[in-house]
Design an enzyme around this catalytic site. Structure first.
Site, short mmCIF file in Angstrom:
data_model
loop_
_atom_site.label_atom_id
_atom_site.label_comp_id
_atom_site.label_asym_id
_atom_site.label_seq_id
_atom_site.Cartn_x
_atom_site.Cartn_y
_atom_site.Cartn_z
N ARG A 93 123.56 22.84 -138.93
CA ARG A 93 122.74 23.53 -137.95
C ARG A 93 122.80 22.89 -136.57
NH1 ARG A 93 120.71 28.64 -137.98
NH2 ARG A 93 119.45 28.79 -136.12
N CYS A 117 121.01 23.95 -143.69
CA CYS A 117 120.12 24.16 -144.84
C CYS A 117 119.65 25.61 -144.92
CB CYS A 117 118.90 23.24 -144.74
SG CYS A 117 119.25 21.52 -145.12
N VAL A 124 118.53 31.14 -132.75
CA VAL A 124 119.00 30.47 -131.53
C VAL A 124 118.57 31.22 -130.28
CG1 VAL A 124 120.98 29.45 -132.70
CG2 VAL A 124 121.21 31.69 -131.61
N GLN A 126 115.89 31.17 -128.57
CA GLN A 126 115.22 30.33 -127.58
C GLN A 126 116.24 29.53 -126.77
OE1 GLN A 126 111.74 30.44 -127.05
NE2 GLN A 126 112.04 32.20 -128.41
N ILE A 333 106.09 25.71 -140.78
CA ILE A 333 107.25 25.61 -139.89
C ILE A 333 108.38 26.53 -140.32
CG2 ILE A 333 108.92 24.05 -138.83
CD1 ILE A 333 106.02 23.50 -138.05
#
Length: 424
Positions: A93, A117, A124, A126, A333
């Site tokens: 990542r 993961c 992506v 942001q 999260i």
């Protein structure tokens, strides 16, 4: 493909050296792209993700030199290919972190959408939004992010960037890109992780002008060029936290050399509440525990730093499985980050999951079985469970573990665990 065989029931005693942090090392390797001068990184962990990043840098024309246990020297002076192809980024990542440095240094980049993961989408968008505000034109075509400076621009420009959500890799990308941008960049809602502060310290050593790193508002005044530097990668707080949970579960007395207690406040607070003795020392962290069966289960809610880290959720859940009482864990999260639960159930754990909430009822014993790792931190969770389970536990697909832990089984063996790596 290897697996781990663990025969549980042993207490842990001794010292463990905490390696450099994966989540600091990867952005710092990318930061070396910002300078045409050599950069030396000390305390670089030996991880699969690091090896993948080094292969990616080599593909770009970057020189890499590393002795067996010595520093890593990176020379991006001959950088000639500002591209990150899919075959090199599909397992990692963090490969998105080359986007900002390549735009800042070369004015163009082609980066395949990354892998890593399987614990959530981690979009992506942001990154694209922030770099566009700095004067980049970015399109996504055929699985690639293709970026270049807007027409008429020779450098990125400073900008005020307020992300819609807290993003660690986004903050790192903007921070690196802004060091060579024209004018001032202000990052609002910035991530505050210690690894970001460590990246900023490296950039400052290279000549960057940065204020506020470690807070939610970072100011960067762009400079014309960055020079080389020598920097030591900060100790891995997640590795340290993993070993804290392992010792708390098995019982014992272990010093985590180089561990930073000030980076693990939320985890240490929960361990102390459970009944473990955790001490911050000048040379690391010492943990003493009577064993998980004598501890009290602790609930928690994962949040951004300085809250309880999502990267410690699975490991602490393994401890809760054998502690006294019931604990409720809320994951805020990432989606899909309870995939380790089904494997813990195979060992005899009692866990119920409803969306983002897991309820763990502590059991007096777990029993060894064959389990399958599904992601990096789930792998560590299953190792901890295996250390306390009766009989033998076999953990399959430990290539996940090798992505983020430096010689984990060797370190555990060194403090008394009965653990070995064997071919699957």
């Amino acid at each position: 493909m290897d697996r781990l065989l663990i025969r549980g029931g042993r207490r842990l005693h001794g010292e463990v050296p905490v390696s450099g942090a994966k989540n600091a090392a990867l952005p710092q390797l990318c930061a070396a792209l910002l300078s045409a001068e050599p950069v030396t990184l000390l305390n670089m962990p030996r991880l699969q993700d690091v090896s993948t990043m080094l292969r990616l840098l080599h593909h770009m024309g970057v020189g890499v030199e590393r002795s067996d246990d010595g520093p890593l020297r990176i020379d991006a002076g001959a950088l000639h290919t500002p591209e990150a192809p899919y075959e090199l980024v599909k397992t990692m990542r963090a490969s998105v972190l080359v986007l900002g440095p390549l735009l800042a240094r070369r004015g163009a980049a082609k980066v395949s959408l990354p892998g890593g993961c399987a614990i959530g989408s981690r979009p992506v968008d942001q990154h694209i939004k922030g770099l566009t505000a700095m004067g980049a034109d970015i399109v996504v075509e055929h699985g690639d992010m293709i970026a270049r400076l807007s027409a008429g621009r020779r450098r990125l420009k400073g900008a005020h960037i307020a992300t819609d959500m807290i993003t660690v890799t986004g903050t790192e990308n903007f921070l690196m890109a802004a060091t060579l941008a024209e004018g001032e960049t202000v990052l609002e809602n910035a991530a505050q992780e210690p690894e970001i502060a460590d990246l900023a310290e490296m950039l400052i050593a290279m000549g960057a002008q940065i204020e506020g790193h470690g807070s939610s508002r970072i100011r960067i005044q762009g400079v014309d060029r960055l020079h080389g530097c020598s920097h030591r990668v900060v100790a891995d707080r997640i590795e340290a936290g993993t070993f804290l949970c392992a010792v708390a579960a098995t019982g014992g007395d272990v010093l985590l050399r180089h561990g930073r207690a000030d980076h693990l406040d939320a985890v240490i607070e929960k361990l102390r509440a459970a009944g473990a003795d955790v001490q911050a020392l000048a040379d690391g962290i010492r943990v003493q525990s009577p064993g998980g069966a004598k501890l009290k289960a602790q609930g928690f809610r994962t949040t951004e730093y300085p809250g309880f880290p999502t990267d410690m959720q699975a490991q602490f859940m393994a401890l809760d499985c054998i502690a006294q009482g019931t604990a409720t864990v809320t994951e805020t999260i990432f989606e899909n980050r309870f995939m380790h639960v089904d494997e813990l159930l195979r060992l005899g754990a009692r866990i119920q999951v409803d969306g983002k909430v897991a309820v763990i009822e502590g059991q007096p014993r777990l029993s060894g079985a064959t389990v399958m790792a599904t992601d990096l931190r789930a792998s560590a969770c299953l190792v901890i469970a295996g250390l306390v389970a009766e009989g033998q536990t076999a953990v399959e697909r430990i290539y996940h573990l090798d992505r983020g832990y430096d010689c984990m089984e060797a370190k555990l063996h060194g403090i008394g665990a009965d653990i070995e790596r064997v071919p699957a």
